[in-house]
Write an enzyme that holds these catalytic residues in place. Structure first.
Site, short mmCIF file in Angstrom:
data_model
loop_
_atom_site.label_atom_id
_atom_site.label_comp_id
_atom_site.label_asym_id
_atom_site.label_seq_id
_atom_site.Cartn_x
_atom_site.Cartn_y
_atom_site.Cartn_z
N HIS A 151 3.01 5.95 11.08
CA HIS A 151 2.12 7.07 10.78
C HIS A 151 0.99 7.18 11.79
CE1 HIS A 151 -0.29 4.17 8.10
NE2 HIS A 151 -1.24 4.70 8.86
N ASP B 222 4.43 1.78 9.80
CA ASP B 222 5.55 2.68 9.48
C ASP B 222 5.59 3.91 10.39
OD1 ASP B 222 3.44 4.19 8.57
OD2 ASP B 222 4.13 4.34 6.48
N GLU C 152 2.26 10.24 6.82
CA GLU C 152 3.32 9.28 6.50
C GLU C 152 4.69 9.84 6.91
OE1 GLU C 152 2.41 6.44 5.94
OE2 GLU C 152 1.10 6.14 4.22
N ASP D 268 -9.13 11.30 9.16
CA ASP D 268 -8.68 11.23 7.78
C ASP D 268 -9.72 10.58 6.87
OD1 ASP D 268 -8.37 8.73 8.95
OD2 ASP D 268 -6.20 8.68 8.74
#
Ligand code: GLP
Length: 259
Positions: free
Chosen positions: A137, A135, A142, A66
Site C-alpha cells: 500500500h 502489502d 490497500e 492520510d
C-alpha cells in the site's frame, strides 16, 4: 520507469531527498510538499533540519497523505500529531499551511472531497514523499484500490493494523478506518519519491517497481508516473531483478538530469 537509487543506508536516502526539497524551496518559496508518515520518511525530515536553517520556509505548504478515522487528533499517534511533531515544528513550517485529512467522524462523508479541493487550490503537490506498506500500500491505499481513486475513507487490512500496532498499546487500539489520498490523487503530484528500507519491504518494492501494474499492489501505480524516484537500501533492493542495471544507471547519471 522510476529511477531506482540503491543507497548505503536510510541517512543517504534522506540526504538525497532533502537536497531535492531544498532545491525546490529555493526556486519557489511556495513549494507544495506531499508528506508521508510512518518510520520510513523520518530520515528525510531529519536531513531537512540543518538544510532549512537560513532558508525561508514561511510559505511552504504541505499535505499529509492520510489519517486515521475516529482517532482523537490530539492522540500522539494521530497523523496530525505525527506531522506536527516530526515535520512542522522541527522545520519551522507555518502550521496553518500544512494540512492533514480530517478524520473526525463529524463530516467524514465530505472530508475527502474537501481535501481534494484544498490540494487543487494550492496548485497541486510538487514533490510527494511516499513509504510503502508490506502489502504494497501507498498512503493507506490497500490492495484493490482503484488507480483513479481520490481522497476517501478506506478500511485498513488486518496486516496493516498489525504492522501499525507498534505505535499503539495494542492492535485493538489501531483504528479500522482511515481517510487517505487516493492513487489518483498521488499520481497528480509532479514528482514521487518513494523510500523503503529493510528486508521486510523487499517483496513490496520488487512488486511495485518490476511487477505487474495491478490494483492488487497499489505501489505499482508508480510505474505509470512520468517522474518517480525510488530510494532503497540494499536489503529493500534485495529482490530486484535489475539491481545491477539501476546501480550502473545511477553511477552514469548525467549531471544535468537532477533527481
Ligand atoms: C502506514 C502509512 C503509510 C506508510 C506505511 C509504511 O500505514 N499510512 O504512508 O508508508 O505505513 O510504514 P513504515 O514506513 O513505518 O514502514
Amino acid at each position: 520507469m522510476a529511477e531506482i537509487i540503491i543507497v548505503r543506508d536510510p541517512a543517504e536516502a534522506g540526504a538525497i531527498a532533502a537536497d531535492e526539497i531544498v532545491r525546490l524551496i529555493s526556486a519557489n518559496p511556495r513549494t507544495v510538499l506531499g508528506l508521508a508518515t510512518g518510520s520510513t520518511p523520518l530520515p528525510v525530515y531529519e536531513a531537512l533540519r540543518p538544510r532549512v536553517a537560513g532558508l525561508d520556509v514561511s510559505q511552504v505548504r504541505g499535505f499529509a497523505l492520510d489519517e486515521y478515522v475516529g482517532l482523537d487528533p490530539a492522540h500522539p499517534e494521530s497523523y496530525r500529531s505525527v506531522i506536527s511533531r516530526e515535520v512542522v515544528e522541527p522545520l519551522g513550517l507555518d502550521p496553518t499551511l500544512v494540512r492533514v485529512p480530517d478524520g473526525s467522524l463529524d463530516g467524514i462523508e465530505h472530508a475527502g472531497d474537501d481535501y481534494e479541493r484544498v490540494i487543487t487550490e494550492a496548485g497541486g503537490v510538487d514533490l510527494q514523499i511516499l513509504g510503502i506498506g508490506t502489502d504494497g500500500h501507498i498512503g493507506f491505499n490497500e490492495p484493490g484500490s482503484s488507480f483513479a481513486s481520490l481522497t476517501r475513507v478506506k478500511t485498513l487490512t488486518e496486516q496493516t493494523r498489525e504492522d501499525n500496532a507498534r505505535f499503539f498499546d495494542s492492535v485493538d487500539d489501531v483504528p479500522r478506518h482511515c481517510i487517505t489520498q487516493g492513487l489518483g490523487t498521488i499520481m497528480r503530484a509532479r514528482h514521487l519519491v518513494l523510500l523503503a528500507f529493510g528486508e521486510g519491504k523487499a517483496e513490496a518494492v520488487a512488486g511495485a517497481v518490476e511487477g505487474a501494474v495491478s490494483a492488487s499492489l497499489p505501489g505499482s501505480a508508480i510505474q505509470l508516473h512520468p517522474h518517480a524516484t525510488v530510494l532503497v537500501d540494499e536489503a529493500a533492493a534485495s529482490r530486484l531483478a535489475h539491481a545491477d542495471y539501476y546501480r550502473y544507471a545511477y553511477a552514469n547519471k548525467p549531471a544535468w538530469q537532477g533527481l
